[in-house]
Write a protein that holds these residues in place. Structure first.
Motif, PDB file in Angstrom:
ATOM      1  N   HIS A   7       0.833  -1.203   0.000  1.00  0.00           N
ATOM      2  CA  HIS A   7       0.000   0.000   0.000  1.00  0.00           C
ATOM      3  C   HIS A   7       0.868   1.252   0.000  1.00  0.00           C
ATOM      4  CE1 HIS A   7      -2.831  -3.069   1.365  1.00  0.00           C
ATOM      5  NE2 HIS A   7      -3.824  -2.217   1.123  1.00  0.00           N
TER       6      HIS A   7
ATOM      7  N   SER B  95      -8.375  -1.444   2.983  1.00  0.00           N
ATOM      8  CA  SER B  95      -7.858  -2.810   3.095  1.00  0.00           C
ATOM      9  C   SER B  95      -6.858  -2.945   4.239  1.00  0.00           C
ATOM     10  CB  SER B  95      -7.230  -3.254   1.770  1.00  0.00           C
ATOM     11  OG  SER B  95      -6.355  -2.276   1.256  1.00  0.00           O
TER      12      SER B  95
ATOM     13  N   TRP C   4      -3.752 -12.028  -0.387  1.00  0.00           N
ATOM     14  CA  TRP C   4      -4.352 -11.263  -1.471  1.00  0.00           C
ATOM     15  C   TRP C   4      -5.857 -11.476  -1.572  1.00  0.00           C
ATOM     16  CZ3 TRP C   4      -1.906  -7.315  -3.200  1.00  0.00           C
ATOM     17  CH2 TRP C   4      -0.506  -7.304  -3.240  1.00  0.00           C
ATOM     18  N   PRO C   5      -6.397 -12.685  -1.310  1.00  0.00           N
ATOM     19  CA  PRO C   5      -7.865 -12.838  -1.348  1.00  0.00           C
ATOM     20  C   PRO C   5      -8.579 -11.905  -0.371  1.00  0.00           C
ATOM     21  CG  PRO C   5      -6.809 -14.974  -1.421  1.00  0.00           C
ATOM     22  CD  PRO C   5      -5.719 -13.995  -1.135  1.00  0.00           C
TER      23      PRO C   5
ATOM     24  N   LEU D 290      -7.611  -8.862   0.504  1.00  0.00           N
ATOM     25  CA  LEU D 290      -7.637  -7.534  -0.096  1.00  0.00           C
ATOM     26  C   LEU D 290      -8.649  -7.471  -1.237  1.00  0.00           C
ATOM     27  CD1 LEU D 290      -3.837  -6.623  -0.222  1.00  0.00           C
ATOM     28  CD2 LEU D 290      -5.451  -6.527   1.688  1.00  0.00           C
ATOM     29  N   ARG D 291      -8.648  -8.519  -2.067  1.00  0.00           N
ATOM     30  CA  ARG D 291      -9.590  -8.553  -3.197  1.00  0.00           C
ATOM     31  C   ARG D 291     -11.030  -8.501  -2.706  1.00  0.00           C
ATOM     32  NH1 ARG D 291      -9.414 -14.097  -5.161  1.00  0.00           N
ATOM     33  NH2 ARG D 291     -10.913 -14.303  -3.455  1.00  0.00           N
ATOM     34  N   ASP D 292     -11.350  -9.339  -1.722  1.00  0.00           N
ATOM     35  CA  ASP D 292     -12.724  -9.397  -1.233  1.00  0.00           C
ATOM     36  C   ASP D 292     -13.119  -8.103  -0.534  1.00  0.00           C
ATOM     37  OD1 ASP D 292     -12.793 -11.948  -2.221  1.00  0.00           O
ATOM     38  OD2 ASP D 292     -12.557 -12.937  -0.280  1.00  0.00           O
ATOM     39  N   THR D 293     -12.174  -7.462   0.141  1.00  0.00           N
ATOM     40  CA  THR D 293     -12.477  -6.206   0.825  1.00  0.00           C
ATOM     41  C   THR D 293     -12.876  -5.130  -0.168  1.00  0.00           C
ATOM     42  OG1 THR D 293     -10.955  -6.698   2.649  1.00  0.00           O
ATOM     43  CG2 THR D 293     -11.525  -4.381   2.282  1.00  0.00           C
ATOM     44  N   TRP D 294     -12.151  -5.026  -1.272  1.00  0.00           N
ATOM     45  CA  TRP D 294     -12.425  -3.974  -2.240  1.00  0.00           C
ATOM     46  C   TRP D 294     -13.598  -4.290  -3.154  1.00  0.00           C
ATOM     47  CZ3 TRP D 294     -10.892   0.776  -1.760  1.00  0.00           C
ATOM     48  CH2 TRP D 294      -9.721   1.061  -1.057  1.00  0.00           C
ATOM     49  N   LEU D 295     -13.969  -5.566  -3.271  1.00  0.00           N
ATOM     50  CA  LEU D 295     -15.036  -5.949  -4.204  1.00  0.00           C
ATOM     51  C   LEU D 295     -16.334  -6.350  -3.518  1.00  0.00           C
ATOM     52  CD1 LEU D 295     -13.023  -8.007  -6.851  1.00  0.00           C
ATOM     53  CD2 LEU D 295     -13.686  -5.586  -6.913  1.00  0.00           C
ATOM     54  N   SER D 296     -16.373  -6.299  -2.172  1.00  0.00           N
ATOM     55  CA  SER D 296     -17.562  -6.766  -1.449  1.00  0.00           C
ATOM     56  C   SER D 296     -18.792  -5.920  -1.730  1.00  0.00           C
ATOM     57  CB  SER D 296     -17.281  -6.786   0.065  1.00  0.00           C
ATOM     58  OG  SER D 296     -16.344  -7.785   0.388  1.00  0.00           O
TER      59      SER D 296
ATOM     60  N   GLN E  22     -20.060  -5.297  -4.405  1.00  0.00           N
ATOM     61  CA  GLN E  22     -20.832  -5.898  -5.483  1.00  0.00           C
ATOM     62  C   GLN E  22     -21.854  -6.915  -4.963  1.00  0.00           C
ATOM     63  OE1 GLN E  22     -18.259  -7.520  -8.493  1.00  0.00           O
ATOM     64  NE2 GLN E  22     -16.935  -5.725  -8.526  1.00  0.00           N
TER      65      GLN E  22
END
Length: 275
Positions: free
Chosen positions: A44, A83, A99-100, A102-108, A110
């Motif tokens: 970050h 994140s 990484w999952p 971070l991905r889920d945090t930014w895409l939740s 949806q």
């Protein structure tokens, strides 16, 4: 010993009172989380330091814009650290960090409906509001310096000579005052709002009001916290942005611990943690 919180509605987060030295403890815990999360935290800082360097390279000859852009960066920082809050939350619950997460945090966002009360969209809406505030300050700052400076401000030396050190006008004082008028309510609105929205099923209005209640209940510690953030950011800028590599993750993690120390949100349903 922390005084008991004031009596409020059981559906409202409770605001706690902390000692004046609490921000130093938050920084220590932020450093601890950085060491535990390692490269994911540092990534970050690297990304934001690279963004700062790119901004400086592109706007160096237009320092009137650069000054506003860097200060506007502070306005949207609580969103950029989302994140990092999630990582500190995972550390707190002894959950896996990768990484999952971070991905889920930014895409939740949806996964929930736009108008759902307490859904992830409230984080998006708050982020957009802060982005608008930051953009507004960049435009205001640029217009103020461009219109009132006695000569075109194209380089840091010009800004220092004709804005900061000038005795012929009150441009720098006006610039600082306008920045303060914008920064103070934004800080009060966001100091714990984003971590609360990430942690609990709270609506945006409740999160912002809780943030204001925190500031009103802890004026001394909040003033120290704001001053520490500004001081550390200025030091990072003075290191040609390299200091941001460490500062961004430390402040992001520390902000999570500030939220945990200042708010008891156990009355609200917990938001599912990203895996």
């Amino acid at each position: 010993m922390t005084p008991p919180p004031a009596e409020i509605s059981p559906l409202q987060p409770q605001v706690l009172v902390v000692p004046l030295s609490a921000p130093l403890q938050w920084l220590r815990l932020g450093w601890r989380d950085l060491r535990r999360c390692g490269p994911l935290s540092l990534a970050h800082g690297v990304l934001l330091a690279a963004f700062g360097l790119a901004l400086m390279a592109n706007a160096y000859q237009h320092f009137w814009l650069l000054a506003g852009a860097f200060s506007g960066f502070l306005v949207v920082a609580p969103v950029l650290a989302t994140s990092l809050y999630a990582m500190s939350r995972a550390v707190e619950h002894s959950s896996s960090i990768g990484w999952p997460l971070l991905r889920d945090t930014w895409l939740s966002w949806q996964q929930s409906r736009f108008m759902e009360s307490g859904g992830y969209w409230c984080l998006v809406r708050f982020g957009l509001l802060l982005a608008l505030a930051g953009t507004g300050w960049v435009v205001t700052s640029a217009a103020l310096i461009t219109l009132l400076a006695p000569v075109p401000i194209k380089a840091p030396a010009d800004f220092l000579r004709y804005v900061v050190l000038s005795r012929d006008n009150l441009l720098f004082e006006t610039w600082l005052a306008m920045g303060g008028v914008l920064a103070a309510p934004i800080f009060a609105s966001s100091v714990v709002a984003m971590p609360l929205l990430l942690d609990r099923r709270s609506n945006l209005l409740m999160a912002v009001l809780t943030s204001w209640r925190v500031v009103l209940a802890n004026p001394g510690p909040m003033a120290v916290w704001a001053a520490l953030i500004m001081f550390l950011v200025l030091i990072s800028f003075a290191t040609a942005m390299l200091g941001l590599i460490l500062l961004i993750p430390v402040l992001g993690h520390a902000s999570w611990h500030a939220y945990r120390a200042l708010v008891d949100a156990s009355a609200l349903p917990e938001r599912p943690r990203a895996q």
